[in-house]
Design an enzyme around this catalytic site. Structure first.
Site: not given
Length: 171
Positions: A129, A143
């Site tokens: 991330d 995401d």
């Protein structure tokens, strides 16, 4: 003639689904490679002040680092969802739902590839991330695609557009 038209529509919806999924997966993979290469040894990079920052995180769980001890379960669940999407893909009723399922498939593929191939090991890998907003967990392109898919699915559902054809009915 009608059967040819229905087949052409199905092929276009199928092509849309897989084109969107492929694009999301490639963009997600490329940006994760970039993030690992450029953010691994740096602290937060402010892009838009404190509103948008680049921050590398290796996430063992789901969103908000939820279920960080259940990486194997998350990977298996992701593979099941991918299988269901592939199974029902010939029955998609609209281009909108093809885009929704393509976003979901690409997002799942982006994160499941991390879970399979990244450290600490197969089916236990940490998801990369790298984008951060205030009061929100750090996230990635995969995401984002899944969140956009959820919003589009709500819009299509509110407009009463069914995702798949019923058995025995024609689109």
């Amino acid at each position: 003639m009608q059967a040819e038209g229905r087949t052409a529509l199905r092929v276009r919806r199928w092509r849309t689904l897989f084109s969107v999924a492929w694009a999301i997966w490639i963009i997600d993979l490329a940006t994760k490679i970039w993030a690992v290469n450029n953010l691994s040894f740096r602290s937060n990079i402010n892009v838009i002040g404190d509103f948008f920052q680049l921050t590398l995180v290796r996430n063992p769980g789901a969103a908000f680092s939820f279920a960080s001890g259940a990486t194997v379960f998350l990977t298996v669940f992701s593979l099941i969802v991918m299988t269901v999407i592939l199974y029902y893909s010939p029955q998609i009723t609209s281009r909108g739902w093809a885009v929704v399922l393509g976003l979901v498939l690409g997002g799942i593929l982006g994160n499941v590839v991390d879970r399979i191939f990244r450290e600490p090991g197969v089916l236990r890998g940490h998801v990369i991330d790298w984008m951060q907003l205030p009061n929100w967990p750090v996230f990635n392109i995969a995401d984002s695609a899944i969140v956009v898919a959820a919003v589009l699915a709500m819009i299509l559902t509110a407009r009463n557009i069914p995702p798949i054809t019923k058995v025995g009915s024609q689109p």
